[in-house]
Design a protein around this motif. Structure first.
Motif, short mmCIF file in Angstrom:
data_model
loop_
_atom_site.label_atom_id
_atom_site.label_comp_id
_atom_site.label_asym_id
_atom_site.label_seq_id
_atom_site.Cartn_x
_atom_site.Cartn_y
_atom_site.Cartn_z
N MET B 26 0.86 -1.17 0.03
CA MET B 26 0.20 0.02 0.07
C MET B 26 1.07 1.35 -0.12
O MET B 26 2.09 1.30 0.61
CB MET B 26 -0.84 -0.06 1.07
CG MET B 26 -2.04 0.90 1.31
SD MET B 26 -2.83 0.91 2.78
CE MET B 26 -4.06 -0.21 2.69
N LYS B 28 2.36 4.75 0.85
CA LYS B 28 3.14 5.27 2.22
C LYS B 28 1.96 6.30 2.83
O LYS B 28 1.27 6.87 2.06
CB LYS B 28 4.37 6.02 2.16
CG LYS B 28 5.52 4.91 1.97
CD LYS B 28 6.62 5.80 1.64
CE LYS B 28 7.79 4.95 1.18
NZ LYS B 28 8.96 5.79 0.64
N LEU B 30 -0.39 7.71 6.49
CA LEU B 30 -1.37 7.28 7.42
C LEU B 30 -2.37 8.35 7.63
O LEU B 30 -2.18 9.49 7.84
CB LEU B 30 -0.76 6.78 8.78
CG LEU B 30 -1.62 6.42 9.83
CD1 LEU B 30 -2.75 5.16 9.38
CD2 LEU B 30 -1.01 6.14 11.00
N ASN B 33 -8.45 7.37 5.97
CA ASN B 33 -8.60 6.40 4.52
C ASN B 33 -7.57 5.31 4.46
O ASN B 33 -8.06 4.25 4.11
CB ASN B 33 -8.11 7.28 3.28
CG ASN B 33 -9.43 7.62 2.67
OD1 ASN B 33 -10.47 7.17 2.79
ND2 ASN B 33 -9.23 9.00 1.72
N THR B 34 -6.51 5.40 5.14
CA THR B 34 -5.58 4.25 4.88
C THR B 34 -6.19 3.11 5.84
O THR B 34 -6.11 2.07 5.49
CB THR B 34 -4.16 4.57 5.80
OG1 THR B 34 -3.77 5.86 5.39
CG2 THR B 34 -3.34 3.69 5.59
N GLN B 78 4.23 9.37 8.41
CA GLN B 78 3.86 9.22 7.05
C GLN B 78 4.42 8.63 5.74
O GLN B 78 4.38 8.47 4.82
CB GLN B 78 3.45 10.80 6.35
CG GLN B 78 2.50 11.31 7.54
CD GLN B 78 1.19 10.77 7.83
OE1 GLN B 78 0.61 9.92 6.67
NE2 GLN B 78 0.48 10.88 8.85
N SER B 81 4.80 2.32 5.00
CA SER B 81 3.56 1.80 4.14
C SER B 81 2.82 0.73 5.27
O SER B 81 3.56 -0.09 6.03
CB SER B 81 4.15 1.02 2.84
OG SER B 81 2.87 0.10 2.63
N TYR B 82 1.75 0.95 5.48
CA TYR B 82 1.00 0.33 6.51
C TYR B 82 0.28 -1.20 6.35
O TYR B 82 -0.16 -1.90 7.04
CB TYR B 82 -0.12 0.99 7.29
CG TYR B 82 0.68 2.09 8.01
CD1 TYR B 82 0.69 2.04 9.38
CD2 TYR B 82 1.02 3.32 7.39
CE1 TYR B 82 1.52 2.97 9.89
CE2 TYR B 82 1.65 4.49 8.06
CZ TYR B 82 1.94 4.14 9.38
OH TYR B 82 2.64 5.28 10.25
N VAL B 184 -4.04 0.29 12.98
CA VAL B 184 -3.61 -0.13 11.78
C VAL B 184 -2.95 -1.91 11.48
O VAL B 184 -2.76 -2.22 10.52
CB VAL B 184 -2.21 0.59 10.97
CG1 VAL B 184 -2.48 2.00 11.19
CG2 VAL B 184 -1.22 0.32 12.06
#
Lengths: 270, 478
Positions: B26, B28, B30, B33-34, B78, B81-82, B184
């Motif tokens: 995904m 990068k 946060l 929306n993430t 930020q 990538s989560y 997350v």
């Protein structure tokens, strides 16, 4: 024991060594043959203990000159553990504590490492236990010693006995006993001396480093040397030790040619 | 310090390879929306999305903790990538369908996925980056009524259990990293042992971060019903990247009446290079709740990796006569930093806790023990024994102990012992003089030092831990 025409085990020539930039050994000459027992005596700070540690390879000392042959080979070409495996044994003046490491486990690793190097089979824990208990009898040691951590919480006497136990297990060719008598009461001294006497034979040699003559009543040396200010200044037979005991170190006149010992003295005694 | 000692403690990292595998990563950054995207990728129920969003809102108001004895540049949340997952085309039906590249990775890591596993009798859940790749031995466990699956699966198959317990031990606003994880988290392991069942085999999870600049946020939940017992093992590795990766996991354990959970970790995340470049930030919240009477939770950890470790596996002793244990070995080398310890919160009567912590610091590393023993006014007859030992190798490493005690019941007994020792030149010389080389000497000293903790590990893990320490602190001697 002095054996006619015995092979030279250790040959020290003009040995110089320093610690932290200060020269402590200033040209030591010294020869040991198979079968012999030597005593090195001398006042505090004369370099006796340094000499033992240098032979064993302690990293704090820098060799600045001279040579040492062990069984004809350059001793200084060997790392400390290689010297040990070649048969150089140092019984420490202050054996260090190693918490958490079982004494039995430590002894077995040392023994098996040596066995492997000598091309012999290792002993498993059970076999080693039998072997080491037999050796402990010699030093009148309680088997509990095996379960305790190496030297941890040992009394001075127990530490010294543990050193001689290691000597008994590892069967070195050259045993250097550094102030082994210090901290021993008379009974312990007798037991330790008995152990050492039991171990000396024509295939090995012993160097005792000591401040006092007391130990020499129990382990009788073939030769006595006096070290002062980093050199061996006088050598003689066992009667030299008795003279030192009664008169102290001050009366000594250095031998004219310090380099000629101990061959010259050997003949006198023999 | 001598060159020999230096060589021994500076061993390269064996697990630093990257697996070349197609990944779904995904972008990068946060924001809400993430979180919605993660939740929708995982097809989650609304209650879980709500839970995530609530935690996210709490996290936004929180500050990174600064009390730990660790230092690092500010983390840019930020720039992470989560979500990263190996791409898969369809749902796998059997092990044979797992990407062979992935299997090879786990083989390299020594994770026994196939027959070896059958022999070992360990059920393994494997988390690769963010998703659980496979859970083995499900059928045999199911016979005993044990549920052992990935968290994602549990959310769909056993929503009532997850909903009942998720966030009950580590609540929403507990701490900065836990709140972030709650918002997350992507996967993790779920384990449920029903009433009266002794889990028929040890359970194990293997974590691996593979993607650079991805974070790993796994969530583990273990519930032992009345009279149940389970032993759980966890291992972790990551490739060597020059950037730092964040690993912020949350583990929650719940033990009901007479239940027992034993949780063991061997943590070997990438620690960064010898100059302290790269490595994992291991900011983990682990907590167990001894909810029932006579329950017992035991944490054993061997922490060898990670650039920074911030971790305090704790036990809340709520049930009367409950027992909490914490056994820890933390090894740091080069520029690693570890601030680790435990919290034992005594609430119930006659609750008992034991803390045994062994810290080993080498190189320029810093190793801190931080622990809290809290005896509440209700904890009549509570007992604690703590022992914290530190060992220093070399001249530039640091060892610190920060024990906190809050005792508010007069009948409580709290004991604390601490020691600091050093592997000195003279010890090494003593070994050498007996013909023992430096590697064997260090290994013997370290293993002796850690003995009390290693004894707590299951046998196969104890062997792995011993090897890991040997490998980290020993090696080719010149």
């Amino acid at each position: 024991m002095i054996i006619q025409d015995s092979k030279v085990l250790l040959e020290v020539r003009g040995l110089r060594a320093s610690v932290n930039g200060t020269e402590v050994l200033k040209g030591v000459d010294f020869t040991v043959r198979y079968g012999e027992v030597h005593a090195i005596m001398g006042p505090n700070g004369s370099g006796k203990s340094t000499f033992s540690k240098v032979l064993a390879g302690h990293k704090a000392y820098e060799i600045t000159g001279g040579s040492v042959l062990f069984d004809g080979k350059d001793l200084f070409a060997l790392e400390p553990e290689e010297r040990a495996r070649a048969g150089v044994f140092l019984a420490f003046q202050y054996p260090i504590e190693i918490p958490g490491v079982g004494n039995g486990q430590f002894l077995r690793l040392a023994y098996n490492t040596l066995q492997t190097r000598r091309g012999h089979e290792e002993l498993d824990p059970l076999e080693f236990d039998d072997f080491v208990r037999e050796k402990m009898k010699l030093l009148e040691m309680n088997p509990d010693f095996l379960d305790r951590s190496v030297n941890e919480g040992f009394s001075g006497g127990e530490k010294k006995r543990n050193e001689i136990l290691q000597m008994a297990i590892l069967e070195p060719r050259l045993a250097i006993l550094d102030e082994t008598d210090s901290g021993l009461d008379i009974d312990a001294l007798r037991i330790v001396a008995q152990g050492v006497n039991h171990l000396t034979n024509k295939n090995n040699a012993t160097i005792m480093v000591t401040h006092y003559q007391r130990l020499l009543n129990y382990i009788v040396p073939d030769f006595v040397h006096v070290m002062e200010a980093g050199r061996i200044i006088k050598s003689g037979g066992k009667e030299l030790a008795q003279e030192l005991e009664s008169r102290g170190y001050d009366w000594i006149q250095p031998d004219l040619d310090v380099n000629s010992q101990p061959k010259a003295t050997a003949r006198i005694v023999a | 310090m001598s060159a020999v000692l230096q060589n021994i403690i500076n061993q390269p990292y064996k697990h630093g390879f990257v697996t070349d595998i197609e990944s779904d990563v995904m972008a990068k950054g946060l924001d809400e929306n993430t979180i919605r995207m993660i939740s929708s990728k995982k097809n989650e129920p609304a209650w879980l999305l709500d839970f995530r969003l609530k935690c996210y809102a709490a996290w936004l108001k929180m500050e990174e903790p600064t009390w730990a004895n660790v230092h690092h540049p500010k983390i840019d949340y930020q720039a992470i990538s989560y979500y990263a997952a190996p791409k898969k085309k369809a749902k796998l039906k059997s092990m044979d369908e797992v990407d062979p590249e992935l299997l090879r990775t786990f083989e390299k890591l020594g994770v026994p996925l196939h027959e070896r596993m059958a022999l070992a009798g360990v059920a393994v859940d494997v988390i690769f980056d963010s998703v659980s790749v496979t859970t083995t031995y499900k059928a045999r466990l199911a016979e005993a009524g044990v549920i052992f699956c990935s968290m994602s699966e549990a959310v769909h198959e056993h929503p009532e259990l997850v909903q009942k317990y998720l966030g009950t031990v580590v609540p929403t606003g507990d701490n900065f990293y836990a709140a972030l994880n709650s918002a997350v988290f992507t996967d993790g392991s779920f384990c449920y042992i029903p009433k009266g069942v002794k889990c028929p085999m040890d359970l194990s999870t293997y974590f691996r971060i593979n993607t650079e600049e991805s974070g790993q946020f796994e969530r583990t939940l273990i519930i032992a019903e009345e009279g149940a017992s389970v032993t759980y093992l966890e291992g972790c590795t990551a490739p060597a990247f020059s950037s730092n990766q964040l690993h912020a996991a949350v583990v929650e354990l719940v033990a009901l009446d007479n239940a027992e959970i034993k949780y063991s970790t061997v943590q070997n995340w990438y620690a960064g290079d010898e100059n302290g470049i790269g490595g994992i930030y291991n900011f983990v919240t682990k907590r167990g709740l001894c909810k029932g009477v006579n329950s017992r939770i035991s944490w054993t950890q061997v922490e060898t990796g990670a650039a920074i470790t911030w971790k305090y596996p704790s036990v809340v002793l709520l049930g009367d006569n409950s027992v909490g244990e914490f056994y820890s070995v933390a090894v740091t080398n080069n520029y690693q930093q570890a601030d680790t310890g435990t919290k034992m919160i005594h609430i119930g009567k006659n609750t008992r806790s034991t803390i045994v912590s062994k810290g080993i610091s080498a190189g320029h590393s810093n190793n801190s023990y931080r622990g809290l023993v809290k005896i509440s006014p209700t904890a009549e007859g509570a007992r604690n024994y703590s022992q914290c030992d530190s060992m220093l190798i070399g001249e530039h490493s640091g060892a610190h102990t920060f024990p906190y005690m809050q005792v508010r019941n007069k009948s409580a007994k709290v004991e604390h012992e601490a020691s600091t020792s050093k592997i000195g030149e003279d010890q090494m010389f003593y070994f050498a003089q007996r013909g023992i080389d430096a590697e064997a000497a260090v290994s013997m000293i370290i293993n002796g030092f850690c003995k009390d903790v290693f004894q707590q590990l299951p046998l196969e893990f104890a062997v792995e831990a011993t090897n890991l320490l040997s490998y980290k602190l020993e090696g080719s001697v010149g």
